[in-house]
Design a protein around this motif. Structure first.
Motif, PDB file in Angstrom:
ATOM      1  N   LEU A 108       0.833  -1.201   0.000  1.00 19.43           N
ATOM      2  CA  LEU A 108       0.000   0.000   0.000  1.00 19.43           C
ATOM      3  C   LEU A 108       0.869   1.253   0.000  1.00 19.43           C
ATOM      4  CD1 LEU A 108      -2.749   1.440   0.225  1.00 19.43           C
ATOM      5  CD2 LEU A 108      -2.559   1.174   2.720  1.00 19.43           C
ATOM      6  N   LEU A 109       1.913   1.285   0.809  1.00 21.62           N
ATOM      7  CA  LEU A 109       2.793   2.459   0.865  1.00 21.62           C
ATOM      8  C   LEU A 109       3.426   2.716  -0.497  1.00 21.62           C
ATOM      9  CD1 LEU A 109       4.465   1.789   4.334  1.00 21.62           C
ATOM     10  CD2 LEU A 109       2.808   3.593   3.800  1.00 21.62           C
ATOM     11  N   CYS A 110       3.829   1.645  -1.177  1.00 26.00           N
ATOM     12  CA  CYS A 110       4.395   1.814  -2.528  1.00 26.00           C
ATOM     13  C   CYS A 110       3.344   2.372  -3.487  1.00 26.00           C
ATOM     14  CB  CYS A 110       4.935   0.488  -3.043  1.00 26.00           C
ATOM     15  SG  CYS A 110       6.445  -0.066  -2.230  1.00 26.00           S
ATOM     16  N   ASP A 111       2.127   1.863  -3.399  1.00 26.52           N
ATOM     17  CA  ASP A 111       1.068   2.338  -4.287  1.00 26.52           C
ATOM     18  C   ASP A 111       0.684   3.785  -4.008  1.00 26.52           C
ATOM     19  OD1 ASP A 111       1.059  -0.051  -5.586  1.00 26.52           O
ATOM     20  OD2 ASP A 111      -0.819  -0.782  -4.727  1.00 26.52           O
ATOM     21  N   LEU A 112       0.961   4.244  -2.800  1.00 26.44           N
ATOM     22  CA  LEU A 112       0.704   5.649  -2.470  1.00 26.44           C
ATOM     23  C   LEU A 112       1.879   6.547  -2.862  1.00 26.44           C
ATOM     24  CD1 LEU A 112      -0.997   5.362   1.054  1.00 26.44           C
ATOM     25  CD2 LEU A 112      -2.097   5.686  -1.175  1.00 26.44           C
ATOM     26  N   GLY A 113       2.907   5.958  -3.475  1.00 23.98           N
ATOM     27  CA  GLY A 113       4.042   6.748  -3.947  1.00 23.98           C
ATOM     28  C   GLY A 113       5.145   6.932  -2.934  1.00 23.98           C
ATOM     29  N   LEU A 114       5.253   6.008  -1.967  1.00 25.77           N
ATOM     30  CA  LEU A 114       6.199   6.180  -0.866  1.00 25.77           C
ATOM     31  C   LEU A 114       7.378   5.208  -0.912  1.00 25.77           C
ATOM     32  CD1 LEU A 114       3.462   6.727   1.817  1.00 25.77           C
ATOM     33  CD2 LEU A 114       5.249   8.395   1.272  1.00 25.77           C
ATOM     34  N   ALA A 115       7.590   4.547  -2.036  1.00 23.36           N
ATOM     35  CA  ALA A 115       8.665   3.548  -2.123  1.00 23.36           C
ATOM     36  C   ALA A 115      10.025   4.151  -1.791  1.00 23.36           C
ATOM     37  CB  ALA A 115       8.685   2.914  -3.511  1.00 23.36           C
ATOM     38  N   GLN A 116      10.267   5.394  -2.227  1.00 21.89           N
ATOM     39  CA  GLN A 116      11.568   6.025  -1.987  1.00 21.89           C
ATOM     40  C   GLN A 116      11.806   6.312  -0.511  1.00 21.89           C
ATOM     41  OE1 GLN A 116      13.927   6.448  -4.398  1.00 21.89           O
ATOM     42  NE2 GLN A 116      12.476   5.337  -5.696  1.00 21.89           N
ATOM     43  N   GLN A 117      10.723   6.359   0.280  1.00 21.19           N
ATOM     44  CA  GLN A 117      10.876   6.639   1.714  1.00 21.19           C
ATOM     45  C   GLN A 117      10.871   5.377   2.567  1.00 21.19           C
ATOM     46  OE1 GLN A 117       8.128  10.431   1.055  1.00 21.19           O
ATOM     47  NE2 GLN A 117       8.479  10.059   3.226  1.00 21.19           N
ATOM     48  N   LEU A 118      10.656   4.227   1.933  1.00 20.51           N
ATOM     49  CA  LEU A 118      10.756   2.954   2.639  1.00 20.51           C
ATOM     50  C   LEU A 118      12.224   2.553   2.713  1.00 20.51           C
ATOM     51  CD1 LEU A 118       7.678   1.066   1.192  1.00 20.51           C
ATOM     52  CD2 LEU A 118       8.199   1.251   3.627  1.00 20.51           C
ATOM     53  N   VAL A 119      12.782   2.571   3.918  1.00 23.49           N
ATOM     54  CA  VAL A 119      14.200   2.257   4.081  1.00 23.49           C
ATOM     55  C   VAL A 119      14.406   0.823   4.550  1.00 23.49           C
ATOM     56  CG1 VAL A 119      14.783   4.656   4.510  1.00 23.49           C
ATOM     57  CG2 VAL A 119      14.258   3.173   6.457  1.00 23.49           C
ATOM     58  N   GLY A 120      13.321   0.109   4.862  1.00 18.67           N
ATOM     59  CA  GLY A 120      13.436  -1.274   5.281  1.00 18.67           C
ATOM     60  C   GLY A 120      12.103  -1.991   5.171  1.00 18.67           C
ATOM     61  N   ARG A 121      12.168  -3.299   4.878  1.00 16.34           N
ATOM     62  CA  ARG A 121      10.948  -4.122   4.750  1.00 16.34           C
ATOM     63  C   ARG A 121      11.314  -5.561   5.056  1.00 16.34           C
ATOM     64  NH1 ARG A 121      11.638  -7.869   0.003  1.00 16.34           N
ATOM     65  NH2 ARG A 121      13.350  -6.945  -1.160  1.00 16.34           N
ATOM     66  N   THR A 122      10.300  -6.387   5.336  1.00 19.29           N
ATOM     67  CA  THR A 122      10.558  -7.788   5.622  1.00 19.29           C
ATOM     68  C   THR A 122      10.784  -8.568   4.329  1.00 19.29           C
ATOM     69  OG1 THR A 122       8.323  -8.721   5.462  1.00 19.29           O
ATOM     70  CG2 THR A 122       8.889  -7.570   7.515  1.00 19.29           C
ATOM     71  N   GLY A 123      11.322  -9.761   4.488  1.00 23.91           N
ATOM     72  CA  GLY A 123      11.501 -10.625   3.325  1.00 23.91           C
ATOM     73  C   GLY A 123      10.200 -11.110   2.741  1.00 23.91           C
ATOM     74  N   PHE A 124       9.107 -10.977   3.516  1.00 25.24           N
ATOM     75  CA  PHE A 124       7.790 -11.359   3.025  1.00 25.24           C
ATOM     76  C   PHE A 124       7.094 -10.217   2.285  1.00 25.24           C
ATOM     77  CE2 PHE A 124       8.556 -14.035   6.791  1.00 25.24           C
ATOM     78  CZ  PHE A 124       8.492 -15.273   6.185  1.00 25.24           C
ATOM     79  N   CYS A 125       7.694  -9.046   2.293  1.00 25.59           N
ATOM     80  CA  CYS A 125       7.138  -7.894   1.559  1.00 25.59           C
ATOM     81  C   CYS A 125       7.558  -8.032   0.099  1.00 25.59           C
ATOM     82  CB  CYS A 125       7.640  -6.580   2.150  1.00 25.59           C
ATOM     83  SG  CYS A 125       7.194  -6.296   3.873  1.00 25.59           S
ATOM     84  N   ILE A 126       6.745  -8.701  -0.689  1.00 24.34           N
ATOM     85  CA  ILE A 126       7.142  -9.083  -2.050  1.00 24.34           C
ATOM     86  C   ILE A 126       6.395  -8.314  -3.135  1.00 24.34           C
ATOM     87  CG2 ILE A 126       7.873 -11.377  -1.352  1.00 24.34           C
ATOM     88  CD1 ILE A 126       5.160 -12.430  -2.384  1.00 24.34           C
ATOM     89  N   HIS A 127       5.453  -7.468  -2.765  1.00 22.17           N
ATOM     90  CA  HIS A 127       4.695  -6.673  -3.737  1.00 22.17           C
ATOM     91  C   HIS A 127       4.818  -5.192  -3.403  1.00 22.17           C
ATOM     92  CE1 HIS A 127       2.850 -10.331  -5.249  1.00 22.17           C
ATOM     93  NE2 HIS A 127       2.322 -10.603  -4.070  1.00 22.17           N
ATOM     94  N   PRO A 128       4.879  -4.335  -4.442  1.00 22.94           N
ATOM     95  CA  PRO A 128       5.101  -4.633  -5.871  1.00 22.94           C
ATOM     96  C   PRO A 128       6.571  -4.972  -6.107  1.00 22.94           C
ATOM     97  CG  PRO A 128       4.902  -2.276  -5.537  1.00 22.94           C
ATOM     98  CD  PRO A 128       4.667  -2.902  -4.200  1.00 22.94           C
ATOM     99  N   ARG A 129       6.810  -6.100  -6.752  1.00 18.75           N
ATOM    100  CA  ARG A 129       8.147  -6.690  -6.816  1.00 18.75           C
ATOM    101  C   ARG A 129       9.211  -5.728  -7.326  1.00 18.75           C
ATOM    102  NH1 ARG A 129       9.338 -11.719  -6.048  1.00 18.75           N
ATOM    103  NH2 ARG A 129       7.155 -12.336  -6.309  1.00 18.75           N
ATOM    104  N   ALA A 130       8.926  -5.010  -8.403  1.00 17.93           N
ATOM    105  CA  ALA A 130       9.946  -4.137  -8.994  1.00 17.93           C
ATOM    106  C   ALA A 130      10.407  -3.052  -8.022  1.00 17.93           C
ATOM    107  CB  ALA A 130       9.415  -3.498 -10.269  1.00 17.93           C
ATOM    108  N   GLN A 131       9.491  -2.597  -7.155  1.00 15.06           N
ATOM    109  CA  GLN A 131       9.854  -1.536  -6.226  1.00 15.06           C
ATOM    110  C   GLN A 131      10.485  -2.069  -4.942  1.00 15.06           C
ATOM    111  OE1 GLN A 131       5.779   0.264  -6.707  1.00 15.06           O
ATOM    112  NE2 GLN A 131       6.935   2.171  -6.572  1.00 15.06           N
ATOM    113  N   VAL A 132       9.962  -3.161  -4.421  1.00 14.57           N
ATOM    114  CA  VAL A 132      10.482  -3.634  -3.128  1.00 14.57           C
ATOM    115  C   VAL A 132      11.869  -4.236  -3.248  1.00 14.57           C
ATOM    116  CG1 VAL A 132       8.189  -3.997  -2.172  1.00 14.57           C
ATOM    117  CG2 VAL A 132       9.374  -5.913  -3.278  1.00 14.57           C
TER     118      VAL A 132
END
Length: 269
Positions: free
Chosen positions: A33-57
């Motif tokens: 959801l955060l990626c879909d809201l345009g926040l991928a650049q501000q995500l500095v960490g995620r779990t290994g189960f965070c697999i969507h959207p693949r190109a961004q994560v």
């Protein structure tokens, strides 16, 4: 703009707008959801189960799993905000992270329409109000389409998430709330939210269908075919992400519910 007084998380904690936040997400569905809201650049960490959207994560550092996180790695990433979920993350771990992460955003959607508040909370805190509004409008449209379907008979369906031992879901889970949108209910199998159960003639006689989820256990069509022969009731394989992930996948999940309904009703016809 969101009224800051409305930025209250699942534990009642008030948050302030933080459009420049450095975010670590421990919740796969909310990472999407955060990626879909345009926040991928501000995500500095995620779990290994965070697999969507693949190109961004793929560009976002992994910090372990939803429960076995690497606390030292998160410390080095210096996040200002940590997004967690009451069901998916363990309180002792979150408490340790709270010692150095200034803002802990706690989430707990329990029904499909809770996704609207979730999107507004994420958009409001992280400076994506307009994107959240658009997402919610899309969600409302899909929800209206689902509710506009003609009524069908009440159904009792058993939703299986594991075997050896066999495990299902209780009526107070998000998945059960998704099924309830179709007018379906799950059998009462005990007090646990995810109860273990044994097959019995009495249980099977009360079922209209069995649904085998593709997660967390990786049920396949072969499992469904074998179980249907054994039980003598319709058994269907269903996409676990569509049924259990809130956030972005919930929007597609509303469309998917219509497909599941068509499968079960087709077998009952």
């Amino acid at each position: 703009m969101t009224n800051p007084s409305h930025l209250v998380d699942a534990l009642g904690h008030q948050h302030l707008p933080a459009p420049g936040a450095r975010i670590v997400s421990l919740v796969p569905s909310i990472t999407e959801l955060l990626c879909d809201l345009g926040l991928a650049q501000q995500l500095v960490g995620r779990t290994g189960f965070c697999i969507h959207p693949r190109a961004q994560v793929e560009a976002i550092p992994k910090i372990g799993g939803t429960k076995d996180v690497n606390i030292d790695k998160i410390r080095r990433l210096a996040p200002t905000h940590l997004v967690v979920n009451i069901d998916e993350n363990e309180k002792p771990t979150v408490d340790k992270l709270a010692e150095f992460v200034p803002n802990i955003v706690v989430t707990h959607p329990v029904a499909p329409r809770d996704n609207l508040a979730l999107a507004h909370l994420m958009g409001g805190i992280f400076g994506r109000d307009a994107e959240a509004e658009r997402w919610c409008a899309d969600f409302e449209a899909e929800y209206a389409a689902l509710r506009a379907l003609p009524a069908t008979p009440k159904r009792t369906v058993l939703y299986c998430i594991w075997q050896d031992p066999w495990m299902s879901i209780s009526q107070d889970t998000y998945i059960a709330a998704m099924l309830a949108e179709l007018g379906w209910e799950v059998p009462q199998l005990g007090e646990a939210r995810y109860p273990a159960f044994a097959w019995s003639e009495a249980l099977v006689d009360g079922l209209d269908a069995v649904l085998l989820s593709t997660e967390p256990y990786r049920f396949t069509e072969a499992h469904a075919d074998a179980l249907e022969k054994q039980l003598g009731v319709p058994v269907f394989l269903v996409d676990g992400e569509m049924m259990s992930w809130y956030g972005s996948r919930a929007l597609a999940g509303l469309r998917y519910l219509r497909e599941v309904r068509a499968m079960v009703e087709g077998a009952a016809a």
